[in-house]
Structures are given as structure tokens and as C-alpha cells.
Design a protein around this motif. Structure first.
Motif, PDB file in Angstrom:
ATOM      1  N   LEU A 183      48.715  44.146  19.877  1.00 61.74           N
ATOM      2  CA  LEU A 183      47.695  43.098  19.804  1.00 61.74           C
ATOM      3  C   LEU A 183      47.706  42.234  21.067  1.00 61.74           C
ATOM      4  N   LEU A 184      48.845  42.187  21.722  1.00 66.35           N
ATOM      5  CA  LEU A 184      48.992  41.380  22.929  1.00 66.35           C
ATOM      6  C   LEU A 184      48.169  41.926  24.083  1.00 66.35           C
ATOM      7  N   ILE A 185      47.659  43.149  23.953  1.00 59.15           N
ATOM      8  CA  ILE A 185      46.842  43.720  25.020  1.00 59.15           C
ATOM      9  C   ILE A 185      45.555  42.927  25.232  1.00 59.15           C
ATOM     10  N   LEU A 186      45.117  42.206  24.185  1.00 55.81           N
ATOM     11  CA  LEU A 186      43.880  41.420  24.314  1.00 55.81           C
ATOM     12  C   LEU A 186      44.065  40.229  25.263  1.00 55.81           C
ATOM     13  N   PRO A 187      45.026  39.329  25.041  1.00 51.58           N
ATOM     14  CA  PRO A 187      45.217  38.252  26.011  1.00 51.58           C
ATOM     15  C   PRO A 187      45.724  38.761  27.355  1.00 51.58           C
ATOM     16  N   ALA A 188      46.473  39.874  27.354  1.00 52.24           N
ATOM     17  CA  ALA A 188      46.944  40.446  28.621  1.00 52.24           C
ATOM     18  C   ALA A 188      45.764  40.889  29.479  1.00 52.24           C
ATOM     19  N   THR A 189      44.800  41.542  28.849  1.00 54.20           N
ATOM     20  CA  THR A 189      43.594  41.963  29.563  1.00 54.20           C
ATOM     21  C   THR A 189      42.791  40.757  30.020  1.00 54.20           C
ATOM     22  N   ALA A 190      42.716  39.738  29.167  1.00 59.46           N
ATOM     23  CA  ALA A 190      41.984  38.519  29.523  1.00 59.46           C
ATOM     24  C   ALA A 190      42.578  37.854  30.759  1.00 59.46           C
ATOM     25  N   ILE A 191      43.896  37.710  30.781  1.00 59.10           N
ATOM     26  CA  ILE A 191      44.553  37.093  31.943  1.00 59.10           C
ATOM     27  C   ILE A 191      44.385  37.977  33.172  1.00 59.10           C
ATOM     28  N   GLY A 192      44.432  39.287  32.979  1.00 58.57           N
ATOM     29  CA  GLY A 192      44.184  40.206  34.091  1.00 58.57           C
ATOM     30  C   GLY A 192      42.790  40.033  34.656  1.00 58.57           C
ATOM     31  N   PHE A 193      41.795  39.919  33.781  1.00 58.41           N
ATOM     32  CA  PHE A 193      40.406  39.717  34.220  1.00 58.41           C
ATOM     33  C   PHE A 193      40.252  38.402  34.988  1.00 58.41           C
ATOM     34  N   LEU A 194      40.848  37.334  34.478  1.00 57.75           N
ATOM     35  CA  LEU A 194      40.744  36.036  35.143  1.00 57.75           C
ATOM     36  C   LEU A 194      41.441  36.051  36.497  1.00 57.75           C
ATOM     37  N   SER A 195      42.565  36.751  36.589  1.00 57.13           N
ATOM     38  CA  SER A 195      43.279  36.871  37.860  1.00 57.13           C
ATOM     39  C   SER A 195      42.442  37.663  38.865  1.00 57.13           C
ATOM     40  N   LEU A 234      33.885  39.538  34.251  1.00 57.69           N
ATOM     41  CA  LEU A 234      35.313  39.240  34.183  1.00 57.69           C
ATOM     42  C   LEU A 234      35.589  37.987  33.364  1.00 57.69           C
ATOM     43  N   ILE A 235      34.859  36.909  33.651  1.00 56.23           N
ATOM     44  CA  ILE A 235      35.144  35.622  33.011  1.00 56.23           C
ATOM     45  C   ILE A 235      34.706  35.620  31.548  1.00 56.23           C
ATOM     46  N   VAL A 236      33.505  36.099  31.285  1.00 53.61           N
ATOM     47  CA  VAL A 236      32.995  36.106  29.912  1.00 53.61           C
ATOM     48  C   VAL A 236      33.832  37.039  29.040  1.00 53.61           C
ATOM     49  N   SER A 237      34.172  38.215  29.555  1.00 56.65           N
ATOM     50  CA  SER A 237      34.992  39.162  28.796  1.00 56.65           C
ATOM     51  C   SER A 237      36.352  38.554  28.455  1.00 56.65           C
ATOM     52  N   ALA A 238      36.927  37.816  29.402  1.00 57.69           N
ATOM     53  CA  ALA A 238      38.227  37.184  29.160  1.00 57.69           C
ATOM     54  C   ALA A 238      38.138  36.204  27.990  1.00 57.69           C
ATOM     55  N   MET A 239      37.100  35.392  27.954  1.00 62.32           N
ATOM     56  CA  MET A 239      36.952  34.423  26.866  1.00 62.32           C
ATOM     57  C   MET A 239      36.753  35.133  25.526  1.00 62.32           C
ATOM     58  N   VAL A 240      35.960  36.186  25.528  1.00 61.09           N
ATOM     59  CA  VAL A 240      35.711  36.938  24.294  1.00 61.09           C
ATOM     60  C   VAL A 240      37.001  37.587  23.794  1.00 61.09           C
ATOM     61  N   LEU A 241      37.786  38.152  24.694  1.00 63.47           N
ATOM     62  CA  LEU A 241      39.028  38.825  24.304  1.00 63.47           C
ATOM     63  C   LEU A 241      40.045  37.852  23.710  1.00 63.47           C
ATOM     64  N   VAL A 242      40.136  36.657  24.270  1.00 64.93           N
ATOM     65  CA  VAL A 242      41.069  35.666  23.724  1.00 64.93           C
ATOM     66  C   VAL A 242      40.618  35.224  22.337  1.00 64.93           C
ATOM     67  N   LEU A 243      39.324  35.041  22.159  1.00 70.81           N
ATOM     68  CA  LEU A 243      38.799  34.683  20.836  1.00 70.81           C
ATOM     69  C   LEU A 243      39.074  35.797  19.827  1.00 70.81           C
ATOM     70  N   LEU A 244      38.875  37.029  20.237  1.00 72.18           N
ATOM     71  CA  LEU A 244      39.137  38.169  19.352  1.00 72.18           C
ATOM     72  C   LEU A 244      40.613  38.221  18.979  1.00 72.18           C
ATOM     73  N   PHE A 245      41.475  37.927  19.941  1.00 70.42           N
ATOM     74  CA  PHE A 245      42.914  37.888  19.672  1.00 70.42           C
ATOM     75  C   PHE A 245      43.229  36.845  18.605  1.00 70.42           C
ATOM     76  N   ALA A 246      42.628  35.663  18.709  1.00 69.42           N
ATOM     77  CA  ALA A 246      42.877  34.592  17.740  1.00 69.42           C
ATOM     78  C   ALA A 246      42.386  34.984  16.350  1.00 69.42           C
ATOM     79  N   ILE A 247      41.226  35.629  16.296  1.00 73.43           N
ATOM     80  CA  ILE A 247      40.668  36.051  15.007  1.00 73.43           C
ATOM     81  C   ILE A 247      41.562  37.096  14.344  1.00 73.43           C
ATOM     82  N   LEU A 248      41.976  38.107  15.114  1.00 70.39           N
ATOM     83  CA  LEU A 248      42.817  39.168  14.569  1.00 70.39           C
ATOM     84  C   LEU A 248      44.213  38.660  14.208  1.00 70.39           C
TER      85      LEU A 248
END
Length: 319
Positions: A183-195, A234-248
């Protein structure tokens, strides 16, 4: 000392540790399976992971200064702040010695990190992380150094995503738990996108000078207008992925306070959308880097329920 601090580019350091913070606090979070999270989490591993990542970032900055300086990419046409070799305040020989020294210190930190994470067990994991550490050091140097520097062929984005997103977040978490947390792949991808977004901003700012110097970044390859669309993704996907992580993760309402970090991200997107002058993008690098760091801090606090504890203590007297 002042010039070496400038060459280390301190404004990039908070961004580099964002994944370490999220991956580490995920190990410290309370769960039904772990009665005492501190049995998994280790402050020693956390400190060494931070040191290793900071070393990699500083090494990358030194190598970037050296590589672009020696190739002539950092020249009068460049919009951003002058680099150490470009301005002559640090000689190429001194920078080369600093790269070697930083590589050695980073490798020592990585080896200590691996030892305290696995000790005399899990030799296979230890060897894997040792190889990963050596690859990270080599990749940090080869970004702009040498005739086959991959940053000049458009692969810089991939390096940043893998090492400062996936490896930083999921890799450090594995050092604690010794098992993958998918499940950590979601915020990991988000931080990768933001970087990657920070790198993309840098490349949009430098598009004209990079084109002249044959530094074929993704921005040079696809052009400014498409680079903007890439940035929005990159930025929008990162926000969506973090939200999805919180929901799951079935977060409570108070654990969604990390969305406060979305405010500067949305403002940033608006600025990039309306930008017509590449020079004006330079301040946005720092803003995006700090916004990513703020998101990682808030998300980490929400993971370990410190936000809830703070609210209870402040407003309800600890009840």
C-alpha cells in the motif's frame, strides 16, 4: 565554507528526505498486528537513512555542478543561480575531490544502515541493499558527469522517481519491517512524482540554455507547452495518489489534515499555468520542494496519529 554550502544547495535537502520520513513513520504507525510499533521502528535506522539520503543529494548536487560546469552547460545563458565551478569560486579539482569524499562518506553511512538493519542475518537482503547503495551513488554522479551522462539523454526524471520516490519510501520501510508494504507504493509514487516535478521545473527554466548545450532533458525533447502538461500530470497525480492511500488506509477525518499541503501545490499549478517567462519559474522550485516536504511531514504525523493526540491535548486537556 560559504561557497561549499551554496554548492550543496540546501534548498534541495528537505525534498530529498521526504520519502524517508513517510516510509519511516509508516513503520511507527499503530496497527492491529503490532502492539508496540517501536519493536519494528528504530531511531538508529531512521538517523542513518537520513544521513545516507542527504549524502546522496549533496553528492548529486556536487556532481551536477561539476558535470555541467565542465561541459559548459552552466554558462551566461543559464537563468538560474550561478554554480560554483561556473563562477570560479570552487575549482574543478576541488569539486572532484569533494565528490570522492562525499561518495565515501555516503557509502559508509549506507553500510552502517545496512548493518544495523539486518546485522548478521538476512545476508541476501544486505547484499541487495549494498548493491542498491552503490548504484545510487554511481547514478548520482553519472547524472551529468562523463560522456554518457544520462541527464543529457532525458533519463534524469527516471532516476529521481526511482531513488527519491520508490527506493526512499518503500526501501527504508523494508529496513524496519523486513517485508514489503504494498500500500505504501501510493505515497511513494506521489513523492516520486513531486520530486520529478521539481526537476521538471528546473528543466523548464533552463530549456533555452540546455537546448544550446545539447542537454536533451525531457523538456528539451517535448518542448515547453507539453512540459507544462507533463508538470500538471505529476502534481495532480501525486495529490490523487495520497488521497487514495488515505481512503484505502481507512483514515479518520482528523487524519486528512495532510490535505492542507495541497493548498500551496494548487497555487503552484496556477502559477505554472500562467507563466510566460521561464526566469519567473525559479522561485517555484523552492516552493514545490517545501510543499512536498510539508506534505510528507503532515502525512507522517497523520500516520502515527500525532495530529489526533495534539488536538486532544490542546483542546480537551488530554482527555
Amino acid at each position: 565554507m560559504k561557497h561549499w554550502i551554496e554548492a550543496a544547495r540546501l534548498r534541495t535537502l528537505p525534498l530529498s528526505v521526504s520519502g524517508i520520513i513517510v516510509g519511516s513513520m509508516y513503520a511507527l504507525r499503530p496497527t492491529d498486528d503490532i502492539e508496540t510499533p517501536t519493536d519494528v521502528f528504530s531511531w538508529r535506522i531512521f538517523a542513518l537513512a537520513m544521513l545516507t539520503t542527504l549524502g546522496l543529494q549533496i553528492l548529486s548536487n556536487f556532481a551536477n555542478d561539476y558535470g555541467d560546469g565542465m561541459k559548459g552547460t552552466d554558462n551566461a545563458d543559464r537563468i538560474g543561480p550561478k554554480r560554483a565551478i561556473q563562477s570560479g569560486v570552487i575549482s574543478p579539482q576541488a569539486m572532484k575531490r569533494a565528490i570522492i569524499l562525499t561518495s565515501g562518506l555516503t557509502l559508509i553511512a549506507a553500510m552502517l544502515l545496512i548493518y544495523f538493519a539486518f546485522k548478521d542475518s538476512n545476508i541476501g537482503y544486505s547484499l541487495f541493499y549494498l548493491v542498491l547503495g552503490i548504484l545510487a551513488i554511481a547514478s548520482a554522479i553519472r547524472y551529468t558527469v562523463g560522456n554518457t551522462a544520462y541527464g543529457y539523454r532525458g533519463f534524469g526524471d527516471l532516476f529521481v522517481f526511482v531513488f527519491f520516490g520508490l527506493v526512499s519510501t518503500m526501501g527504508v520501510n523494508f529496513l524496519y519491517s523486513k517485508e514489503p508494504e504494498w500500500l505504501l507504493i501510493l505515497p511513494a509514487t506521489a513523492i516520486g512524482f513531486l520530486s520529478v516535478g521539481v526537476l521538471n521545473l528546473n528543466n523548464m527554466r533552463d530549456e533555452a540554455s540546455d537546448r544550446k548545450s545539447n542537454k536533451n532533458t525531457i523538456v528539451v525533447k517535448i518542448g515547453g507547452p507539453k512540459a507544462k502538461k507533463y508538470h500538471y500530470f505529476l502534481i495532480v497525480s501525486a495529490m490523487v495518489l495520497v488521497l487514495l492511500f488515505a481512503i484505502l488506509s481507512e483514515y479518520r477525518l482528523d487524519q486528512y489534515l495532510f490535505v492542507l499541503a495541497f493548498i500551496p501545490l494548487i497555487k503552484h499549478l496556477n502559477t505554472v499555468c500562467n507563466n510566460q517567462e521561464p526566469r519567473a519559474l525559479d522561485p517555484e522550485l523552492k516552493k514545490l520542494a517545501l510543499s512536498t516536504f510539508a506534505l510528507s511531514i503532515l502525512l507522517a504525523l497523520c500516520m502515527v496519529s500525532l495530529i489526533q493526540d495534539l488536538v486532544v491535548n490542546v483542546f480537551f486537556g488530554g482527555r
